[in-house]
Write an enzyme that holds these catalytic residues in place. Structure first.
Site, PDB file in Angstrom:
ATOM      1  N   ASP A  99      60.953  78.208  11.684  1.00  0.00           N
ATOM      2  CA  ASP A  99      62.001  77.451  12.340  1.00  0.00           C
ATOM      3  C   ASP A  99      62.877  76.829  11.258  1.00  0.00           C
ATOM      4  O   ASP A  99      62.360  76.226  10.307  1.00  0.00           O
ATOM      5  CB  ASP A  99      61.374  76.332  13.191  1.00  0.00           C
ATOM      6  N   ASP A 200      67.373  76.505  14.783  1.00  0.00           N
ATOM      7  CA  ASP A 200      67.357  75.479  15.824  1.00  0.00           C
ATOM      8  C   ASP A 200      68.774  74.979  16.144  1.00  0.00           C
ATOM      9  O   ASP A 200      69.529  74.626  15.217  1.00  0.00           O
ATOM     10  CB  ASP A 200      66.516  74.307  15.290  1.00  0.00           C
ATOM     11  N   GLU A 253      69.300  79.613  18.183  1.00  0.00           N
ATOM     12  CA  GLU A 253      69.122  78.952  19.478  1.00  0.00           C
ATOM     13  C   GLU A 253      70.494  78.477  19.958  1.00  0.00           C
ATOM     14  O   GLU A 253      71.210  77.796  19.212  1.00  0.00           O
ATOM     15  CB  GLU A 253      68.178  77.753  19.353  1.00  0.00           C
ATOM     16  N   HIS A 325      58.378  76.130  23.948  1.00  0.00           N
ATOM     17  CA  HIS A 325      57.909  74.743  23.917  1.00  0.00           C
ATOM     18  C   HIS A 325      58.900  73.758  24.530  1.00  0.00           C
ATOM     19  O   HIS A 325      58.623  72.569  24.595  1.00  0.00           O
ATOM     20  CB  HIS A 325      57.641  74.358  22.458  1.00  0.00           C
ATOM     21  N   ASP A 326      60.073  74.229  24.949  1.00  0.00           N
ATOM     22  CA  ASP A 326      61.092  73.333  25.495  1.00  0.00           C
ATOM     23  C   ASP A 326      61.192  73.352  27.011  1.00  0.00           C
ATOM     24  O   ASP A 326      62.054  72.673  27.573  1.00  0.00           O
ATOM     25  CB  ASP A 326      62.472  73.694  24.917  1.00  0.00           C
TER      26      ASP A 326
END
Ligand code: GLC
Length: 553
Positions: A99, A200, A253, A325-326
């Site tokens: 990430d 990210d 993202e 995970h979001d």
């Protein structure tokens, strides 16, 4: 170096490290634990890993608030453990991507500590603004996590911008020194041997000049001035320079992006990234954010899938996912907890046979469902806490606020991985850092290993099949029932080879008739959740039934 686009043949597994597996008994998932589970990941057919952040971090946003980009947090086992995992993955033919979180840092990062004291060269590393007359905020932007996007800093006597939590100040990417830092980070990790980056909220890095007020977006005010900002492509091109001697995979993202705009980033002719995490496939039961829920609409989901499949075709590559995970767990959202296994299988078929690189989020492959704490205090996530205490508090009684969080919180999908029916789901021998979902006794890896009809083994089979079928990698995409609210029927076609995927998204029986051009007697049923055979040129679906037929080839 040639950009071989190796990612097109792979399936990735996402590890959210603190909840994956604890290898040293301190209650916290770590890299020692990951090392032990590499064979498990490989057994799924996954040959790539995306690690959510492993860097040193105060943990205000579970690692997305980084205080040192060039190290691995001691909690995870430090650099030594990372090297071991990286080598272990590579030995198994797996790729590893990291990430890259550079829209913001932690406020405990040395850069921020120096910037707030105006120590050169860090003075303008962040976005500082004086108060407007009367102490007013510099503009009306909202942060995504904690109210307004500005925080007063007593040390510097100015406001700083934070698009996320207060402890996540935004970097000033317009400063060439900051961009050089990003390039250094890329160089560092490439030298360690990683194979790419998941970048990210990368579409947020360039803010509109003058940081104007935003009157368009009430819930996420400001986003029209910082998402896809004026210099984002220039900055990404600069970062891309660092990658040219490496055969990497980069994923951006991208909140609020549709395929047309995505092509500016990922068109294979001149893009700066290889693919994007779009949010439209997460919008079938909400508007803009999980906190504005709507009833699930299969039509909306299919519209999103279809647009991305058809508009990128021949020009760019899709990243396929249903969980990360979001977001809350997908069975609890788009499927059915009552028909957990059946709907989990239908959901797997719904996305795994599309064109793109699929990602499986830890626990998805065993059908983990949303965690539902009895008390709000049990929530850990900064975004959930804020929503509970502020956004929802304005208009909902406590009981409903909690229900809302169950449905919308990221923590619903962040509980420890359920490895077995043993204490703490076999996640740790110590005290787990976070609550284990109580359903671990009936939903866990160990049980599903022993059951040939488990969701886990279905994932394995679906991944194995998709890897062996050229039509999945190359084929065209047609949605045969875009207006149906109960069935998702899509086909893929490539040089005479065809695939027909039928998924019911409802419990009630629905009449399915094969679309024209698909004489079912010539099709071979290669995957299904009820093992049913053909009854003429159609059938009546069972709850959440799914079938995949292969023709020719
Ligand atoms: C991304 C991450 C999310 C994080 C946020 C801020 O959306 O996926 O987990 O909280 O960025 O870094």
């Amino acid at each position: 170096m040639a950009h071989t686009r190796w990612y097109k043949d792979r399936v990735f597994y996402q590890i959210w490290p603190r909840s994956f597996f604890d290898g040293n008994g301190d209650g916290f998932g770590d890299l020692i634990g990951v090392y032990e589970k590499l064979d498990y990941i490989q057994s799924l057919g996954c040959d790539g890993i995306w690690f959510s952040p492993l860097y040193p971090s105060p943990g205000a946003d579970c690692g997305y608030d980084i205080s040192d980009y060039m190290d691995i947090d001691a909690l995870y086992g430090g650099m030594e453990a990372f090297k071991k995992v990286l080598d272990g993955a590579h030995e198994r033919g797996m790729k590893v991507i990291m990430d890259l979180v550079v829209n913001h840092t932690s406020d405990e990062h040395e850069w921020f500590q120096k910037s707030r004291r105006r120590i050169a060269p860090y003075t303008d590393y962040y976005i500082w603004r004086p108060a407007l007359p009367g102490g007013k905020l510099p503009n009306n932007w909202d942060s995504q996590f904690e109210g307004k996007a500005w925080q007063w800093d007593e040390v510097r006597q100015e406001y700083y911008l934070h698009l996320f939590a207060v402890k996540q100040p935004d970097l000033n990417m317009d400063n060439p020194l900051v961009r050089e830092e990003v390039r250094k980070i890329l160089r560092f990790w490439l030298e360690q041997g990683v194979d790419g980056f998941r970048e990210d909220v990368i579409t947020f890095i360039s803010k509109k000049d003058g940081l104007p007020n935003d009157y368009l977006m009430p819930v996420v005010r400001g986003i029209s001035h910082y998402n896809h900002g004026p210099r984002v492509h220039d900055y990404l091109r600069e970062f891309q320079q660092e990658l040219k001697d490496h055969d990497t995979f980069t994923i951006g993202e991208a909140p609020l992006v549709a395929p047309g705009l995505a092509l500016d980033y990922i068109d294979e002719a001149d893009g700066q990234l290889d693919t994007m995490i779009q949010f439209q496939c997460m919008g079938a039961d909400c508007v803009l954010t999980d906190y504005l829920p709507l009833p699930f609409s299969l039509r909306r989901l299919k519209r999103a899938f279809g647009q991305w499949q058809t508009k990128l075709r021949g020009r760019a590559w899709n990243m396929l996912y249903l969980e990360n995970h979001d977001h809350p767990r997908v069975i609890s959202r788009y499927g059915s907890e009552k028909y957990r296994v059946e709907s989990g299988k239908a959901l797997a078929c719904a996305y795994l046979f599309q064109q793109g690189t699929p990602f499986v989020y830890q626990g998805q492959e065993i059908g983990m469902t949303n965690w539902r704490p009895a008390k709000a205090i049990d929530y850990e996530d900064v975004q959930t806490r804020w929503h509970y205490e502020n956004f929802l508090a304005g208009f909902l009684p406590d009981r409903l606020r909690l229900k809302w969080c169950h449905r919308s919180s990221r923590d619903s999908a962040r509980t420890p991985m359920q490895w077995s029916a043993e204490e703490n789901a076999g996640f740790t021998t110590g005290t787990p850092w976070f609550h284990v979902n109580e359903n671990y006794r009936s939903i866990n890896v160990a049980d599903q290993e022993n059951d040939p009809n488990s969701l886990l083994n279905f994932y394995r089979e679906a991944i194995r099949l998709r890897k062996g079928l050229r039509v999945v990698r190359e084929g065209s995409y047609v949605d045969h029932k875009p207006f149906s609210g109960s069935l998702y029927v899509y086909s893929r076609e490539w040089q005479g080879e065809k695939l027909l995927v039928i998924c019911s998204f409802v419990e009630r029986p629905v009449k399915f008739e094969a679309p024209q051009g698909f004489e079912m007697i010539y099709g071979r049923l290669i995957l299904s959740n009820y093992g049913s055979q053909l009854d003429g040129n159609g059938f009546i679906t069972k709850p959440y039934e799914c079938r995949v037929y292969h023709f020719g080839g």
